[in-house]
Design an enzyme around this catalytic site. Structure first.
Site, PDB file in Angstrom:
ATOM      1  N   TYR A  22       0.844  -1.195   0.000  1.00  0.00           N
ATOM      2  CA  TYR A  22       0.000   0.000   0.000  1.00  0.00           C
ATOM      3  C   TYR A  22       0.887   1.255   0.000  1.00  0.00           C
ATOM      4  O   TYR A  22       0.623   2.207  -0.727  1.00  0.00           O
ATOM      5  CB  TYR A  22      -0.921   0.018   1.228  1.00  0.00           C
ATOM      6  CG  TYR A  22      -1.980  -1.061   1.208  1.00  0.00           C
ATOM      7  CD1 TYR A  22      -3.206  -0.841   0.610  1.00  0.00           C
ATOM      8  CD2 TYR A  22      -1.752  -2.292   1.813  1.00  0.00           C
ATOM      9  CE1 TYR A  22      -4.189  -1.825   0.600  1.00  0.00           C
ATOM     10  CE2 TYR A  22      -2.729  -3.284   1.808  1.00  0.00           C
ATOM     11  CZ  TYR A  22      -3.935  -3.048   1.198  1.00  0.00           C
ATOM     12  OH  TYR A  22      -4.900  -4.018   1.186  1.00  0.00           O
ATOM     13  N   ASN A  44     -12.529   0.028  -5.785  1.00  0.00           N
ATOM     14  CA  ASN A  44     -12.227  -0.502  -7.119  1.00  0.00           C
ATOM     15  C   ASN A  44     -13.473  -1.195  -7.678  1.00  0.00           C
ATOM     16  O   ASN A  44     -13.877  -2.239  -7.181  1.00  0.00           O
ATOM     17  CB  ASN A  44     -11.059  -1.491  -7.028  1.00  0.00           C
ATOM     18  CG  ASN A  44     -10.699  -2.108  -8.364  1.00  0.00           C
ATOM     19  OD1 ASN A  44     -11.217  -1.727  -9.409  1.00  0.00           O
ATOM     20  ND2 ASN A  44      -9.798  -3.073  -8.325  1.00  0.00           N
ATOM     21  N   CYS A  51      -6.449  -5.334  -7.558  1.00  0.00           N
ATOM     22  CA  CYS A  51      -6.301  -4.922  -6.159  1.00  0.00           C
ATOM     23  C   CYS A  51      -5.861  -6.088  -5.281  1.00  0.00           C
ATOM     24  O   CYS A  51      -5.316  -5.870  -4.192  1.00  0.00           O
ATOM     25  CB  CYS A  51      -7.574  -4.270  -5.641  1.00  0.00           C
ATOM     26  SG  CYS A  51      -9.064  -5.236  -5.880  1.00  0.00           S
ATOM     27  N   HIS A  52      -6.017  -7.323  -5.754  1.00  0.00           N
ATOM     28  CA  HIS A  52      -5.541  -8.480  -4.991  1.00  0.00           C
ATOM     29  C   HIS A  52      -4.012  -8.516  -4.916  1.00  0.00           C
ATOM     30  O   HIS A  52      -3.460  -9.211  -4.076  1.00  0.00           O
ATOM     31  CB  HIS A  52      -6.083  -9.789  -5.580  1.00  0.00           C
ATOM     32  CG  HIS A  52      -5.660 -10.038  -6.994  1.00  0.00           C
ATOM     33  ND1 HIS A  52      -6.333  -9.488  -8.075  1.00  0.00           N
ATOM     34  CD2 HIS A  52      -4.642 -10.764  -7.507  1.00  0.00           C
ATOM     35  CE1 HIS A  52      -5.746  -9.882  -9.186  1.00  0.00           C
ATOM     36  NE2 HIS A  52      -4.714 -10.656  -8.876  1.00  0.00           N
ATOM     37  N   GLU A  82      -1.755 -16.859 -10.011  1.00  0.00           N
ATOM     38  CA  GLU A  82      -0.865 -16.095 -10.895  1.00  0.00           C
ATOM     39  C   GLU A  82       0.557 -16.624 -10.831  1.00  0.00           C
ATOM     40  O   GLU A  82       1.213 -16.758 -11.868  1.00  0.00           O
ATOM     41  CB  GLU A  82      -0.901 -14.618 -10.522  1.00  0.00           C
ATOM     42  CG  GLU A  82      -2.221 -13.966 -10.868  1.00  0.00           C
ATOM     43  CD  GLU A  82      -2.265 -12.494 -10.562  1.00  0.00           C
ATOM     44  OE1 GLU A  82      -1.246 -11.919 -10.126  1.00  0.00           O
ATOM     45  OE2 GLU A  82      -3.333 -11.887 -10.771  1.00  0.00           O
TER      46      GLU A  82
END
Length: 185
Positions: A121, A144, A152-153, A181
């Site tokens: 952040y 979002n 945002c993850h 991912e």
């Protein structure tokens, strides 16, 4: 004379995904919202990697930007690195129509944080032009309107903790997305 604002004619599509149901709404101009109805069955044992994402409702609405979005989401769940090479749909949610810190943060996140990467952040606040706006970055993540497309993850705390995804109710989804991912890198 004031120009009258014509409201968008929204259409939607619902997809079944490894995360649960995903509802995407949009108009001819672009995608407005993506809503993840979390699947409580998703647990640590749920396999990451190639996963199916199928249209359940709204097939007739699939045209223009909703089709681009659906194609992107289906590719993302099958093979994320393929999705990253596909065109992104246009966004037409009001947050993207204004000049604000939130829209800047979301744009920076989408543009600069690639598949398999994470950012704190604090670092995202710095990248967005205000190193002291860590809490505002958290607020931008909560607002979002298009999660997954604007990842945002991938935003985590400076200490490596994942933070709260979907108000803390989706932390298991965030862990799954990050593993998905990395498993496909």
């Amino acid at each position: 004379m004031m120009k009258s604002i014509i409201p968008c004619k929204l259409t939607w599509v619902t997809l079944d995904s490894p995360l649960g149901r995903i509802k995407v709404s949009g108009c001819e101009e672009g995608v407005h919202d993506i809503s993840i109805q979390a699947d409580t069955r998703l647990t640590e044992g749920t396999k990451t990697g190639s996963s199916d994402c199928t249209v359940q409702e709204g097939q007739e609405a699939l045209s223009g930007q909703l089709q681009v979005c659906t194609d992107w989401l289906r590719a993302y769940f099958r093979e994320p690195q393929v999705a990253e090479k596909l065109p992104m749909p246009c966004f037409h949610h009001p947050v993207f129509q204004e000049e604000s810190f939130t829209s800047r943060v979301l744009h920076v996140l989408q543009r600069d944080i690639r598949l398999g990467e994470t950012v704190s952040y604090k670092r995202l606040a710095e990248m967005s032009g205000n190193i002291n706006a860590v809490r505002a970055v958290g607020g931008a993540m909560r607002r979002n309107p298009v999660p997954l497309l604007i990842p945002c993850h991938r935003v985590i705390a400076s200490n490596g903790q994942i933070g709260n995804y979907m108000g803390g109710q989706g932390n298991h989804l965030k862990q799954w997305l990050l593993a998905h991912e990395k498993a496909n890198m």
